[in-house]
Design a protein around this motif. Structure first.
Motif, PDB file in Angstrom:
ATOM      1  N   VAL A 129      61.090  44.608  39.681  1.00  0.00           N
ATOM      2  CA  VAL A 129      60.625  44.769  41.067  1.00  0.00           C
ATOM      3  C   VAL A 129      59.213  44.175  41.224  1.00  0.00           C
ATOM      4  O   VAL A 129      58.287  44.619  40.545  1.00  0.00           O
ATOM      5  CB  VAL A 129      60.605  46.264  41.474  1.00  0.00           C
ATOM      6  CG1 VAL A 129      60.152  46.431  42.918  1.00  0.00           C
ATOM      7  CG2 VAL A 129      61.973  46.897  41.254  1.00  0.00           C
ATOM      8  N   PRO A 130      59.043  43.185  42.100  1.00  0.00           N
ATOM      9  CA  PRO A 130      57.714  42.585  42.275  1.00  0.00           C
ATOM     10  C   PRO A 130      56.656  43.636  42.625  1.00  0.00           C
ATOM     11  O   PRO A 130      56.898  44.481  43.484  1.00  0.00           O
ATOM     12  CB  PRO A 130      57.913  41.600  43.441  1.00  0.00           C
ATOM     13  CG  PRO A 130      59.368  41.291  43.433  1.00  0.00           C
ATOM     14  CD  PRO A 130      60.062  42.551  42.977  1.00  0.00           C
ATOM     15  N   GLY A 131      55.529  43.581  41.922  1.00  0.00           N
ATOM     16  CA  GLY A 131      54.453  44.532  42.181  1.00  0.00           C
ATOM     17  C   GLY A 131      54.543  45.798  41.343  1.00  0.00           C
ATOM     18  O   GLY A 131      53.620  46.590  41.319  1.00  0.00           O
ATOM     19  N   VAL A 132      55.662  45.981  40.659  1.00  0.00           N
ATOM     20  CA  VAL A 132      55.822  47.182  39.825  1.00  0.00           C
ATOM     21  C   VAL A 132      55.782  46.799  38.346  1.00  0.00           C
ATOM     22  O   VAL A 132      56.596  45.999  37.879  1.00  0.00           O
ATOM     23  CB  VAL A 132      57.137  47.933  40.128  1.00  0.00           C
ATOM     24  CG1 VAL A 132      57.255  49.180  39.242  1.00  0.00           C
ATOM     25  CG2 VAL A 132      57.204  48.316  41.604  1.00  0.00           C
ATOM     26  N   VAL A 167      47.767  45.076  28.991  1.00  0.00           N
ATOM     27  CA  VAL A 167      48.538  43.932  29.482  1.00  0.00           C
ATOM     28  C   VAL A 167      48.984  44.171  30.927  1.00  0.00           C
ATOM     29  O   VAL A 167      48.854  43.281  31.785  1.00  0.00           O
ATOM     30  CB  VAL A 167      49.768  43.653  28.576  1.00  0.00           C
ATOM     31  CG1 VAL A 167      50.671  42.592  29.193  1.00  0.00           C
ATOM     32  CG2 VAL A 167      49.315  43.224  27.170  1.00  0.00           C
ATOM     33  N   ALA A 168      49.480  45.383  31.215  1.00  0.00           N
ATOM     34  CA  ALA A 168      49.953  45.696  32.574  1.00  0.00           C
ATOM     35  C   ALA A 168      48.829  45.526  33.600  1.00  0.00           C
ATOM     36  O   ALA A 168      49.028  44.939  34.663  1.00  0.00           O
ATOM     37  CB  ALA A 168      50.518  47.118  32.626  1.00  0.00           C
ATOM     38  N   ALA A 169      47.620  46.020  33.271  1.00  0.00           N
ATOM     39  CA  ALA A 169      46.492  45.909  34.209  1.00  0.00           C
ATOM     40  C   ALA A 169      46.116  44.449  34.427  1.00  0.00           C
ATOM     41  O   ALA A 169      45.787  44.039  35.543  1.00  0.00           O
ATOM     42  CB  ALA A 169      45.298  46.702  33.686  1.00  0.00           C
ATOM     43  N   THR A 170      46.176  43.660  33.359  1.00  0.00           N
ATOM     44  CA  THR A 170      45.885  42.228  33.478  1.00  0.00           C
ATOM     45  C   THR A 170      46.909  41.557  34.390  1.00  0.00           C
ATOM     46  O   THR A 170      46.561  40.728  35.241  1.00  0.00           O
ATOM     47  CB  THR A 170      45.907  41.568  32.083  1.00  0.00           C
ATOM     48  OG1 THR A 170      45.031  42.298  31.221  1.00  0.00           O
ATOM     49  CG2 THR A 170      45.460  40.114  32.147  1.00  0.00           C
ATOM     50  N   SER A 171      48.162  41.946  34.252  1.00  0.00           N
ATOM     51  CA  SER A 171      49.217  41.367  35.082  1.00  0.00           C
ATOM     52  C   SER A 171      49.042  41.756  36.551  1.00  0.00           C
ATOM     53  O   SER A 171      49.280  40.948  37.443  1.00  0.00           O
ATOM     54  CB  SER A 171      50.586  41.825  34.575  1.00  0.00           C
ATOM     55  OG  SER A 171      50.785  41.369  33.254  1.00  0.00           O
ATOM     56  N   VAL A 172      48.605  42.995  36.791  1.00  0.00           N
ATOM     57  CA  VAL A 172      48.346  43.440  38.162  1.00  0.00           C
ATOM     58  C   VAL A 172      47.218  42.600  38.767  1.00  0.00           C
ATOM     59  O   VAL A 172      47.306  42.124  39.900  1.00  0.00           O
ATOM     60  CB  VAL A 172      47.981  44.946  38.211  1.00  0.00           C
ATOM     61  CG1 VAL A 172      47.347  45.331  39.545  1.00  0.00           C
ATOM     62  CG2 VAL A 172      49.220  45.787  37.940  1.00  0.00           C
ATOM     63  N   TYR A 173      46.166  42.398  37.986  1.00  0.00           N
ATOM     64  CA  TYR A 173      45.021  41.589  38.424  1.00  0.00           C
ATOM     65  C   TYR A 173      45.476  40.181  38.812  1.00  0.00           C
ATOM     66  O   TYR A 173      45.138  39.662  39.885  1.00  0.00           O
ATOM     67  CB  TYR A 173      43.990  41.567  37.293  1.00  0.00           C
ATOM     68  CG  TYR A 173      42.844  40.608  37.451  1.00  0.00           C
ATOM     69  CD1 TYR A 173      41.996  40.673  38.559  1.00  0.00           C
ATOM     70  CD2 TYR A 173      42.585  39.648  36.478  1.00  0.00           C
ATOM     71  CE1 TYR A 173      40.930  39.798  38.685  1.00  0.00           C
ATOM     72  CE2 TYR A 173      41.525  38.776  36.593  1.00  0.00           C
ATOM     73  CZ  TYR A 173      40.704  38.845  37.707  1.00  0.00           C
ATOM     74  OH  TYR A 173      39.658  37.975  37.832  1.00  0.00           O
ATOM     75  N   GLU A 174      46.287  39.580  37.967  1.00  0.00           N
ATOM     76  CA  GLU A 174      46.802  38.230  38.245  1.00  0.00           C
ATOM     77  C   GLU A 174      47.697  38.233  39.484  1.00  0.00           C
ATOM     78  O   GLU A 174      47.632  37.337  40.322  1.00  0.00           O
ATOM     79  CB  GLU A 174      47.613  37.704  37.047  1.00  0.00           C
ATOM     80  CG  GLU A 174      46.815  37.519  35.753  1.00  0.00           C
ATOM     81  CD  GLU A 174      45.804  36.386  35.831  1.00  0.00           C
ATOM     82  OE1 GLU A 174      45.999  35.484  36.674  1.00  0.00           O
ATOM     83  OE2 GLU A 174      44.814  36.417  35.073  1.00  0.00           O
ATOM     84  N   TYR A 175      48.534  39.275  39.591  1.00  0.00           N
ATOM     85  CA  TYR A 175      49.468  39.407  40.708  1.00  0.00           C
ATOM     86  C   TYR A 175      48.714  39.512  42.037  1.00  0.00           C
ATOM     87  O   TYR A 175      49.046  38.858  43.018  1.00  0.00           O
ATOM     88  CB  TYR A 175      50.336  40.637  40.467  1.00  0.00           C
ATOM     89  CG  TYR A 175      51.311  40.970  41.573  1.00  0.00           C
ATOM     90  CD1 TYR A 175      52.593  40.408  41.592  1.00  0.00           C
ATOM     91  CD2 TYR A 175      50.974  41.879  42.577  1.00  0.00           C
ATOM     92  CE1 TYR A 175      53.495  40.730  42.591  1.00  0.00           C
ATOM     93  CE2 TYR A 175      51.874  42.206  43.580  1.00  0.00           C
ATOM     94  CZ  TYR A 175      53.130  41.632  43.581  1.00  0.00           C
ATOM     95  OH  TYR A 175      54.026  41.953  44.570  1.00  0.00           O
ATOM     96  N   LYS A 184      45.664  38.535  42.663  1.00  0.00           N
ATOM     97  CA  LYS A 184      44.908  37.306  42.922  1.00  0.00           C
ATOM     98  C   LYS A 184      45.754  36.249  43.624  1.00  0.00           C
ATOM     99  O   LYS A 184      45.267  35.495  44.456  1.00  0.00           O
ATOM    100  CB  LYS A 184      44.434  36.706  41.581  1.00  0.00           C
ATOM    101  CG  LYS A 184      43.010  37.037  41.239  1.00  0.00           C
ATOM    102  CD  LYS A 184      42.372  36.032  40.295  1.00  0.00           C
ATOM    103  CE  LYS A 184      43.193  35.719  39.054  1.00  0.00           C
ATOM    104  NZ  LYS A 184      42.400  35.015  38.035  1.00  0.00           N
ATOM    105  N   THR A 185      47.023  36.205  43.253  1.00  0.00           N
ATOM    106  CA  THR A 185      47.895  35.173  43.795  1.00  0.00           C
ATOM    107  C   THR A 185      48.553  35.592  45.104  1.00  0.00           C
ATOM    108  O   THR A 185      49.307  34.849  45.711  1.00  0.00           O
ATOM    109  CB  THR A 185      49.000  34.812  42.776  1.00  0.00           C
ATOM    110  OG1 THR A 185      49.716  36.009  42.455  1.00  0.00           O
ATOM    111  CG2 THR A 185      48.400  34.229  41.507  1.00  0.00           C
ATOM    112  N   LYS A 186      48.272  36.841  45.522  1.00  0.00           N
ATOM    113  CA  LYS A 186      48.868  37.349  46.775  1.00  0.00           C
ATOM    114  C   LYS A 186      48.111  36.818  47.989  1.00  0.00           C
ATOM    115  O   LYS A 186      46.900  36.995  48.093  1.00  0.00           O
ATOM    116  CB  LYS A 186      48.845  38.880  46.753  1.00  0.00           C
ATOM    117  CG  LYS A 186      50.052  39.445  46.092  1.00  0.00           C
ATOM    118  CD  LYS A 186      51.254  39.283  46.977  1.00  0.00           C
ATOM    119  CE  LYS A 186      52.497  39.804  46.320  1.00  0.00           C
ATOM    120  NZ  LYS A 186      53.681  39.574  47.147  1.00  0.00           N
TER     121      LYS A 186
END
Lengths: 309, 309
Positions: free
Chosen positions: A269-272, A297-305, A307-309
């Motif tokens: 699920v995008p964002g989860v 890793v999860a927090a890094t992925s949220v940060y990247e997610y 940023k690209t929003k």
């Protein structure tokens, strides 16, 4: 709904995974909230942690206090509350707690950990807290000079037995298989302890007692009887991922009910995102250090997610 | 060859990944040796570590000492030696060190980390140690009241600049892009420091000086000149996996030369596992906590591998 605060990230669960996710989210300046029923998670139940690199020996409670202080020193907001609902709200996610508080967030990190597996035998439910326990670290002190049994053969079972001998006068380990599956170091410790006796290839069928546990019934004889008199049993037969709240989100799980994640800790699920014992990540090793790494890793992925929003 | 000792496991590299692998291997009672050029690995170069959960702020050196003590307390044998050759020997693996010591082992964990990337400009090699450095933490003290520059825009570059301002009177950050790619927390810290000046969209073409660095040549003017007078440059443009020794084993790498591993940290070669910055594992996040987690998983996989042999 207008009064709900919109967070960039809500981390659900405040164990090793959730708190590390918060540490990293703070460093990335991601505005977030940590929601957890108990701060510290499963690690709190560990009498001694001797495999988190950097701490030779520390109690689970002390280590989790350090994680919490670390997260708070970076500005983390940690709320102790039980979540009763998580659902998608348009592009965002809505959360309701048992105190009827409502939150909205752009992303989620699910770090809810696991729930204890039960024996599902007669008497287990009735005698809970009256001789039936799922946490040796929490309850060992109530069994001074008593006779107790740990049910299970894992590391957690061996550790529970070692915690219990410090109080009880006799500790049984009752395991359905022929050999403990704990780490060799742990097996050695329980096998050489004169107060611990291991009963192999045996299942527990029933817990009996009036107002408190008095005896258990085994599926084969031990020293001439299927009945074993004791004052307490500690059930340590594993745990299952705490996914009941996450089903509504449509998050995929594997055959063991672990949330499926990729190498970025992203779910389908995008964002989860998800981290720690609730996931299929990192070879299902379920250690404090692996949960922490997954949180990072999860927090890094949220940060990247974000940023690209 | 007859005098070579056969280990169950040799861990190559004594950084966060290698030392954690040793901690776990000891708990599994896997007879092993840790071989490393420097005990502590890349973390040693970190002035301050503030994202390893459980330690709010600790020097890289102190944290690695704790890892090392932890590993040693469980019986780890750590040898400081440089490896010159690793090869397959029938079903086992043979290792030769620079002191011509030979070892044999049933399994390997490759935790060699990364090597610093160089600018490859004229003067860089000639002025190494005379104004050209790859380690701010190691060398900052020699630049008291001097003018220095950090080349790069990563977290490591920002961290180096922050270490250098504690000694130098002026620190430039020279970066080829328009925006630092460090964590926002780090970007804030360097941007608000009055002694740090950031020169964006600029490359360094040459390092000049007779017996020591005197100036560098830029590819575009800064304050009216392509020449910048300074006493030291600190190259922080990333690193590449240290795979030169592992090629002979036939271990597969990805397009960035990271060793390919699965979720169990296994490489394509049976008996060979890898952990830490040398691998493709854990989203290439390259944190101490992720390296440690990978070390824990690799040691667990070795234990399982040896059991089924």
């Amino acid at each position: 709904m207008k009064n709900e605060k919109l967070y960039d990230l809500i981390i659900i669960g405040a164990g090793a995974a959730g708190l590390t996710a918060s540490i990293y989210a703070s460093r990335y300046k991601v505005r977030h909230l940590v929601l957890g029923k108990v701060s510290g998670g499963l690690t709190l139940e560990a009498h001694k942690v001797e495999n988190y690199p950097g701490y030779k020996s520390i109690s689970g409670m002390e280590l989790m206090q350090k994680f919490q202080e670390h997260a708070k020193s970076l500005g983390a907001k940690i709320e102790q509350d039980e979540i009763v609902n998580i659902e998608r709200k348009n592009k965002d996610f809505g959360i309701t707690t048992s105190q009827d508080k409502k939150y909205q967030t752009k992303t989620l990190i699910l770090a809810l950990g696991t729930k204890r597996r039960k024996l599902n035998i007669p008497g287990e439910k009735e005698l809970l807290g009256k001789g039936v326990s799922y946490c040796a670290v929490c309850d060992a002190i109530f069994y001074k000079d008593k006779i107790v049994a740990v049910i299970g053969g894992s590391n957690a079972a061996a550790m529970s037995a070692l915690v219990l001998v410090e109080h009880a006068k006799q500790v049984y380990i009752i395991y359905r298989r022929e050999k403990l599956r704990a780490e060799p170091v742990m097996v050695d410790k329980v096998e050489t302890n004169p107060k611990i006796e291991i009963i192999y290839s045996t299942n527990v069928l029933e817990a009996k007692g009036k107002n408190k546990l008095e005896e258990i019934v085994l599926d084969r004889e031990y020293k001439g009887s299927k009945k074993l008199k004791l004052d307490g049993i500690f059930v340590e037969i594993g745990s299952t991922p705490a996914i009941s709240l996450t089903r509504k989100l449509g998050v995929e799980v594997d055959q063991e009910n672990c949330i499926k994640v990729d190498t970025y800790q992203a779910t389908n699920v995008p964002g989860v995102f998800a981290a720690g014992d609730i996931t299929s990540g990192l070879a299902k090793l379920r250690q404090i250090v692996t949960a922490a790494a997954e949180g990072a890793v999860a927090a890094t992925s949220v940060y990247e997610y974000l940023k690209t929003k």
